[in-house]
Structures are given as structure tokens and as C-alpha cells.
Design a protein around this motif. Sequence first.
Motif, short mmCIF file in Angstrom:
data_model
loop_
_atom_site.label_atom_id
_atom_site.label_comp_id
_atom_site.label_asym_id
_atom_site.label_seq_id
_atom_site.Cartn_x
_atom_site.Cartn_y
_atom_site.Cartn_z
N MET A 1 0.84 -1.20 0.00
CA MET A 1 0.00 0.00 0.00
C MET A 1 0.87 1.25 0.00
N LEU A 2 0.38 2.29 -0.66
CA LEU A 2 0.98 3.61 -0.54
C LEU A 2 0.15 4.38 0.49
N ILE A 3 0.77 4.69 1.62
CA ILE A 3 0.10 5.40 2.71
C ILE A 3 0.64 6.82 2.76
N VAL A 4 -0.24 7.79 2.63
CA VAL A 4 0.15 9.19 2.65
C VAL A 4 -0.36 9.82 3.95
N ASP A 5 0.56 10.35 4.72
CA ASP A 5 0.24 11.02 5.98
C ASP A 5 0.27 12.53 5.75
N VAL A 6 -0.89 13.17 5.78
CA VAL A 6 -0.97 14.63 5.67
C VAL A 6 -0.75 15.17 7.09
N CYS A 7 0.49 15.55 7.37
CA CYS A 7 0.95 15.77 8.74
C CYS A 7 1.14 17.26 8.99
N ALA A 8 0.19 17.85 9.68
CA ALA A 8 0.19 19.31 9.86
C ALA A 8 1.24 19.79 10.86
N PHE A 9 1.63 18.96 11.83
CA PHE A 9 2.54 19.43 12.87
C PHE A 9 3.78 18.55 12.96
N TYR A 10 4.57 18.60 11.89
CA TYR A 10 5.87 17.94 11.88
C TYR A 10 6.94 19.02 11.73
N SER A 11 8.00 18.88 12.50
CA SER A 11 9.14 19.80 12.39
C SER A 11 10.39 19.04 12.77
N ASP A 12 11.51 19.37 12.13
CA ASP A 12 12.79 18.77 12.53
C ASP A 12 13.14 19.12 13.97
N ARG A 13 12.55 20.20 14.47
CA ARG A 13 12.79 20.60 15.87
C ARG A 13 11.62 20.19 16.76
N GLY A 14 10.76 19.30 16.25
CA GLY A 14 9.60 18.87 17.01
C GLY A 14 9.94 17.79 18.02
N GLY A 15 8.91 17.30 18.70
CA GLY A 15 9.09 16.31 19.75
C GLY A 15 8.44 14.99 19.41
N GLY A 16 7.29 14.70 20.06
CA GLY A 16 6.66 13.40 19.93
C GLY A 16 6.19 13.07 18.53
N VAL A 17 5.63 14.07 17.80
CA VAL A 17 5.16 13.80 16.44
C VAL A 17 6.33 13.46 15.53
N LYS A 18 7.44 14.17 15.69
CA LYS A 18 8.63 13.86 14.88
C LYS A 18 9.10 12.43 15.15
N THR A 19 9.18 12.06 16.42
CA THR A 19 9.60 10.70 16.78
C THR A 19 8.68 9.67 16.14
N HIS A 372 2.73 -0.87 18.00
CA HIS A 372 1.71 0.09 17.56
C HIS A 372 1.53 0.05 16.05
N PHE A 373 2.64 0.12 15.32
CA PHE A 373 2.52 0.17 13.86
C PHE A 373 2.10 -1.17 13.27
N ALA A 374 2.48 -2.26 13.92
CA ALA A 374 1.98 -3.57 13.45
C ALA A 374 0.46 -3.61 13.51
N ASP A 375 -0.10 -3.10 14.60
CA ASP A 375 -1.57 -3.07 14.73
C ASP A 375 -2.19 -2.07 13.75
N LEU A 376 -1.54 -0.91 13.58
CA LEU A 376 -2.09 0.11 12.68
C LEU A 376 -2.11 -0.38 11.24
N PHE A 377 -1.00 -0.93 10.79
CA PHE A 377 -0.94 -1.39 9.41
C PHE A 377 -1.85 -2.60 9.19
N ALA A 378 -2.03 -3.43 10.19
CA ALA A 378 -2.98 -4.55 10.06
C ALA A 378 -4.40 -4.02 9.85
N LEU A 379 -4.74 -2.95 10.55
CA LEU A 379 -6.04 -2.30 10.36
C LEU A 379 -6.18 -1.80 8.92
N TYR A 380 -5.13 -1.15 8.42
CA TYR A 380 -5.18 -0.62 7.06
C TYR A 380 -5.23 -1.72 6.02
#
Length: 391
Positions: A1-19, A372-380
Motif C-alpha cells: 500500500m501507498l500510505i500518505v500522511d498529511v501531517c500538519a505538525f511535523y518539524s525537525d525541531r519537534g518532539g513526539g510527532v517527529k519521533t 503500535h505500527f503492526a496493529d495500525l498497518f494490520a487495520l489498514y
Amino acid sequence: MLIVDVCAFYSDRGGGVKTYVRHKMLAGPKRGHEIVIVVPAREAGHERINEHARIEYVPGRRFPLDGRYHYFHDERALHKRLDALRPDLVEASTPWACASMVANWRGGAPRSLIMHADPLGNYAYRWFRGVAPRDVIDRSFDWFWRHLRRMDARFDHIVCASDELAARLKAGGLRQVVTNRMGVQPGIFSPAHRDDDLRRRLLNWCDLPTDALLLLGAGRHAPEKRWPMIIEAVTASGFDRPVGLVIAGDGRARASVQRAAAGNPHVRLMAPVTDRPAFAALLASADALVHGSESETFCMIAAEARASGVPMLLPDGGAAADHLVSDAGYHYGAADSGSLARAIGQFLEDGTKEHLNVARAAASNTRTMDAHFADLFALYEQHDVQAAFAA
């Protein structure tokens, strides 16, 4: 699958979302998926992470409350980019305009709204908790609940990382809610990283002896993190017992945090620690993590502290509360400095040794991002199978 994340709050200087985003770009290709993260930025560009994962930067406007971020302002341009990518599934990462833009896209791909933000918890409940009960606040913000229900009708999943947020959304009338707890980066956090010399140096920086209590806080300097409240509680606890506090972080509320810490030599502020092994050592070397926000959607720092074998002093509301290990720290009344001071006092009375032993024994059971991602991708992938049968 091609999964596209439209990610409004990503920054190289970010925290949890960047991780989170960075790990997604490693986890997706391992399951055979291509991951594209679409991020608003000052100018267009791209960053290739590996053969099957990349970040595409599209022009956006600067976010006025935090200069690290930009926001999507051109819905037509975003739709044009999605048309060109032809994703098999689209994610939106916040419930605001980003979600509306993804909902309005005419493509036929399934959509997931990842609740990285809890606007009601961060703002409405925090602002008005002292003057009205939560059901009254909810009625006053019914316009936002109507927005969420519209998104619920147009998305296939509303993914929450905690039971508390999922339960609130379901009670508010949302039907597509899925709980999928996030996790820590594997192989980084461990009780084995505890460094007694680092602990001694941190206590010395706090002008305290090695038999003092060393508390650690980490996160953005933002109102919802309640650092002044934490500093007030630590100061009160330290009148007759040696208690030191080190806070690692920065942000738009820096001035208020500095004012709260001024004049107390046992409270020290340090810049964010971006080196992950160094941060793992810092976290594991504390006697306890102290956290103030009752509006977390997951609370990555608490999960990392759990994986580090560190006891915690956590508010009794929001996702942070879920991370407490029984007999390895305490809950306290959210937003209540007196309650936190009493929890610190009880922790000192108990002595840290038993709390630390319990926390260290539980560390290996901490959920990881891989799970987490194993469960998420299984859902998708369920949607991918359904599409194949439909074809």
C-alpha cells in the motif's frame, strides 16, 4: 500500500510527532508499504528517508503560535498533490483544518484521522475547569463536537492512543473510534542506562547532596504542561526535605517557566536533549519523572520513563495517567500543586528504593512503536484486502 500522511505538525525541531513520524517511515517499508509524509513548510522540497519512505514539503504559512511549524492553507494545492500521489490510504494528523481538507478530497482512498491533538483537553477543559464542570464545557463547545462528528462520518477510522480519549469521543457521538496505544522507540530506553555519576552531577547542579530526591521533567514550555505548578509543588516539598528538579525543554512559555524557577537553586532548567541515547541516560538516572499535563493524547515521555524503569508522579487525568505502574509512584489531582506536593511527600516517606525496584521490574513490559505500527498497518491492510476482492 501507498500510505500518505498529511501531517500538519511535523518539524525537525519537534518532539513526539517527529519521533512518531520517523519511526513510521521505518516500520511501513518492513511490512511492504510505501510511506509519504506531506508536511507544510516555508518552501517546497523533499527528504528521502529510505527507498520506500520520504517527506514531501509543500508551501505553507507560518504557524503564529510556534515558529517551528507551518500550516496547510491551500486546499486545492493539497488535493492536487494527493491526486498525483494516488494513495491507497490517507491519514490526517490533527482534527483541525488538515482533517477537513483530507475529508474534502474527492479521491476514493480510505481515510484515517490520527488524534495527535486533543484541543478540548489542551484548551477548553484547561481554561474553564475552575468555573464549570466538563459537561457544561462540552455544551459550550458543541460547535467543535459537531465538527468532530462530521469528520467521523467522513473518515474510516478515528485512531486514539489512549482509552481515556477514545471513551470521551465515543461518548460525544463518534462511531469510527479505534484505540491503538502508541509506544516507545525500541532499543533506546532501559533501566541499564542509569548513571549514578550523572545523578550526582545533576544534584550538585541543584545545590543538593546525593541523598536528595532528584525529580526530572521533560517537554515543551507550554501552558498545558503546567511547569509553574510543578515548580510550586517541588518548592513546597523542599522546605524541610532536600528535593531537586531538572526540567529539560523549551518553548513559547519559556518566560513564565523561568520566572517560576527564579530564586530556587534546587530547580534547574536545561535545553531539550535531542540526542536519544543521552536523553535515555538522563531519564534513567532520575529518581522519578514528574509530569503536569492532564490533556495528553498518549504522553510519550511517561512511556519512555516507564521503559527506563523510573517511578512517576502523574496527574490523574488524560493519557498520562495510564502509564503509572502500581507501587512505582503516585497519581495526584490534576492541576493541583498541593496534591502534587503531598504525593512527593508520600514518595519521600516511602523511600525511593522500593518504588525504583518495582519500576525497573516492569520496564521490559512497555509497549513499543513496533507493536503500535503492526496493529495500525494490520487495520489498514483490511481495507486493502477488501479492495482486492471488490476488484
